[in-house]
Design a protein around this motif. Structure first.
Motif, PDB file in Angstrom:
ATOM      1  N   GLY A 135      -7.823   0.020   1.130  1.00  0.00           N
ATOM      2  CA  GLY A 135      -6.964   1.212   1.447  1.00  0.00           C
ATOM      3  C   GLY A 135      -8.532   2.305   2.564  1.00  0.00           C
TER       4      GLY A 135
ATOM      5  N   LEU B 230      -3.381   0.995   6.853  1.00  0.00           N
ATOM      6  CA  LEU B 230      -2.195   1.632   6.255  1.00  0.00           C
ATOM      7  C   LEU B 230      -1.128   2.036   6.104  1.00  0.00           C
ATOM      8  CD1 LEU B 230      -4.588   4.919   5.048  1.00  0.00           C
ATOM      9  CD2 LEU B 230      -3.982   2.765   4.076  1.00  0.00           C
TER      10      LEU B 230
ATOM     11  N   LEU C  30       0.912  -1.110   0.112  1.00  0.00           N
ATOM     12  CA  LEU C  30       0.057  -0.105  -0.003  1.00  0.00           C
ATOM     13  C   LEU C  30       0.715   1.124   0.393  1.00  0.00           C
ATOM     14  CD1 LEU C  30      -2.518  -0.523   2.233  1.00  0.00           C
ATOM     15  CD2 LEU C  30      -2.316  -1.044  -0.074  1.00  0.00           C
TER      16      LEU C  30
END
Length: 315
Positions: free
Chosen positions: A185, A191, A139
């Motif tokens: 996300g 995150l 991510l």
């Protein structure tokens, strides 16, 4: 370390060193890729011996799940039967220590089999102890350290839930929902890589303003889709902020949604099931999680609950 254990007389200290084998990130990543090739219906194999079962076996994914359950079961036996203290020390501590310790605590303590307890477990063993969700889920920009460590833990927990369906307040959809959104996300929970990064983005300050973890269960959802709790770098959003938002907490979302719907609740749950769980980890007791094989081509994965709810109302 082994070199240190040789120079210390552990028997005099009442300590026993137990070396264990565990798969590194590369093995977990390779096994997951092979698992996905076996589960994808578009992956056509013309070889007669490349059946679904054979491909699953060659991936060694279930073998790694078996090793996780075996190691966590060893910790459970040492603490429950031998009343011993256990110190877990792995080279990649932010990965495999989280897996083993979380599974062991779920088996030992019925509190972690509840919705509230599972939230506390993830925030304590994974978020606070610095599991690198951003890197492991790709991510982050320029991230090349993908490894399905958290997904592997959820898969192992799924195997335990199947064997003990009366002992868990949350159901299998709850695990699938968290697995899906751990890489989507949408929520800020997965995150970042550390508490420092969450602090720099103002998430820690936002959590402090809303109160402690125990206060979340007293919150009542009004049914509105207010984004007042959306976090921006530097703290909660202000009226004139143009900074990008990083979403809400997935556990706040689940707790609010749970007030209106029982989609995450296990109706087989029996709260008095307080015994220690000892799941079986033989090959015949493990199954391929249908999270990998189910496809909803009509409307996509059923993990965007607002979208699914609106379509249900229209029908």
């Amino acid at each position: 370390e082994r070199s240190q254990s040789k120079s210390i007389r552990l028997s005099e200290l009442g300590v026993e060193y137990i070396p264990v084998y565990y798969n590194d990130n590369r093995h977990s990543r390779d096994a997951f890729k092979k698992l996905m090739r076996a589960c994808l219906p578009s992956n056509i194999n013309n070889e007669p011996d490349h059946t679904f079962v054979k491909l699953i076996e060659q991936s060694e994914w279930l073998l790694q799940i078996k090793n996780l359950l075996q190691l966590s079961g060893t910790v459970v036996d040492l603490m429950d039967l031998h009343e011993a203290n256990v110190n877990l020390s792995f080279e990649d501590g932010w990965d495999y220590t989280c897996q083993i310790s979380s599974l062991a605590q779920i088996c030992l303590d019925p509190f972690y089999r509840t919705l509230e307890g599972f939230r506390v477990l993830i925030e304590k063993e994974w978020l606070a102890f610095g599991h690198r969700f951003g890197h492991r889920s790709n991510l982050k920009p320029n991230s090349s350290a993908y490894a399905p460590i958290f997904l592997q833990f959820l898969d192992a927990l799924h195997q335990i839930l199947v064997q003990f369906p009366l002992s868990f307040e949350y159901n299998d959809f709850y695990l699938k929902f968290i697995a899906y959104h751990s890489v989507s996300g949408r929520f800020r929970t997965f995150l970042f890589d550390s508490e420092l990064e969450r602090y720099e983005w103002g998430i820690t300050a936002a959590e402090d303003k809303r109160g402690s973890l125990n206060s979340h269960k007293h919150m009542v959802d009004t049914g509105t889709n207010s984004d007042d709790e959306t976090v921006y770098p530097g703290g909660l959003r202000t009226s004139n902020s143009n900074q990008p938002k990083v979403g809400t907490s997935i556990f706040d979302y689940i707790e609010k949604y749970h007030v209106r719907s029982s989609v995450f609740y296990n109706f087989k749950y029996t709260p008095d099931q307080s015994r220690v769980l000892r799941p079986q980890y033989t090959n015949c007791m493990l199954e391929v999680w249908d999270y990998y094989t189910n496809e909803e081509l009509a409307q996509g994965p059923p993990y965007d609950l607002e979208l699914i709810g609106s379509e249900t109302v229209e029908e």
